[in-house]
Write a protein that holds these residues in place. Structure first.
Motif, PDB file in Angstrom:
ATOM      1  N   GLN A 100       0.854  -1.172   0.000  1.00 28.11           N
ATOM      2  CA  GLN A 100       0.000   0.000   0.000  1.00 28.11           C
ATOM      3  C   GLN A 100       0.894   1.226   0.000  1.00 28.11           C
ATOM      4  OE1 GLN A 100      -2.819  -0.139   3.246  1.00 28.11           O
ATOM      5  NE2 GLN A 100      -4.096  -1.606   2.152  1.00 28.11           N
ATOM      6  N   THR A 102       0.852   5.780   0.016  1.00 30.31           N
ATOM      7  CA  THR A 102       0.154   7.059   0.104  1.00 30.31           C
ATOM      8  C   THR A 102       1.116   8.170  -0.288  1.00 30.31           C
ATOM      9  OG1 THR A 102       0.725   7.288   2.449  1.00 30.31           O
ATOM     10  CG2 THR A 102      -1.431   6.302   1.947  1.00 30.31           C
ATOM     11  N   VAL A 109      -5.669   5.242  -1.133  1.00 31.58           N
ATOM     12  CA  VAL A 109      -4.479   4.420  -0.942  1.00 31.58           C
ATOM     13  C   VAL A 109      -4.166   3.675  -2.236  1.00 31.58           C
ATOM     14  CG1 VAL A 109      -3.516   2.478   0.370  1.00 31.58           C
ATOM     15  CG2 VAL A 109      -4.973   4.147   1.517  1.00 31.58           C
ATOM     16  N   THR A 111      -2.623   0.551  -4.170  1.00 34.06           N
ATOM     17  CA  THR A 111      -2.459  -0.854  -3.808  1.00 34.06           C
ATOM     18  C   THR A 111      -1.663  -1.563  -4.890  1.00 34.06           C
ATOM     19  OG1 THR A 111      -4.556  -1.460  -4.857  1.00 34.06           O
ATOM     20  CG2 THR A 111      -4.604  -0.955  -2.491  1.00 34.06           C
ATOM     21  N   TYR A 123      -3.627   3.320  -8.600  1.00 34.17           N
ATOM     22  CA  TYR A 123      -3.977   4.408  -7.693  1.00 34.17           C
ATOM     23  C   TYR A 123      -4.658   5.527  -8.464  1.00 34.17           C
ATOM     24  CZ  TYR A 123       0.594   6.060  -9.385  1.00 34.17           C
ATOM     25  OH  TYR A 123       1.667   6.418 -10.174  1.00 34.17           O
TER      26      TYR A 123
END
Length: 173
Positions: A100, A102, A109, A111, A123
């Motif tokens: 994950q 950010t 989030v 992935t 994303y």
């Protein structure tokens, strides 16, 4: 009814056309994100619109740092028009082996999953365009070529319509 069947068939074919990262599980060298994205890296890339025209070229200087299963990747972009941008990712390996991530300009989030020499990651990115912000989807695939080079191809879309692609060549000195 006929329209619904055609739509269903198109969706099914699109799902079949997408490449699952697991098919690369036996490929070598095996990609370890925490090893490859550690320390200083550089990348060169371009964005092509859906017709294939190169719209932007760029260089990226990156620094990765890791503590256990969590890493920070600081990306500093310089575009061919002289503009600059910075994105700082926080990447975390999950207990099931997935990833994950950010960043300030990522909605929600990101992935992803690693298998063999490949990493597939998806994303939503907030992208400034002509004074407005668009939220675009990125289907991002990376392939480790050797201990120094990784190639990256990302397809950018909005509402399921392809806007263009990003090609990137990572180099680790």
């Amino acid at each position: 009814m006929k329209t619904l069947l055609i739509l269903l068939l198109c969706c099914t074919l699109a799902a079949c056309a997408s490449s699952d990262v697991d098919q690369y599980a036996a490929e070598q060298p095996a990609l370890s994100l925490s090893d490859y994205l550690n320390g200083d890296l550089q990348a060169w890339g371009m964005f092509q619109d859906r017709s294939g025209k190169v719209v932007k070229r760029f260089h990226v200087q990156m620094t990765g740092q890791w503590q256990g299963d969590t890493g920070t990747l600081d990306e500093r972009f310089t575009y061919s028009d002289g503009s600059t941008e910075r994105r700082v990712w926080t990447l975390t390996r999950q207990s099931d082996g997935s990833w994950q991530g950010t960043a300030d300009d990522v909605e929600g989030v990101a992935t992803g999953k690693v298998a063999g020499n490949a990493f597939h990651w998806a994303y939503r990115l907030r992208l400034p365009v002509d004074g407005r912000t668009w939220v675009v989807d990125l289907d991002d695939r990376m392939y480790l070529i050797d201990d120094k080079v990784m190639l990256n191809r990302a397809i950018m879309s909005k509402w399921g319509v392809t806007l263009g692609s990003i090609t990137l060549n990572f180099y680790k000195p």
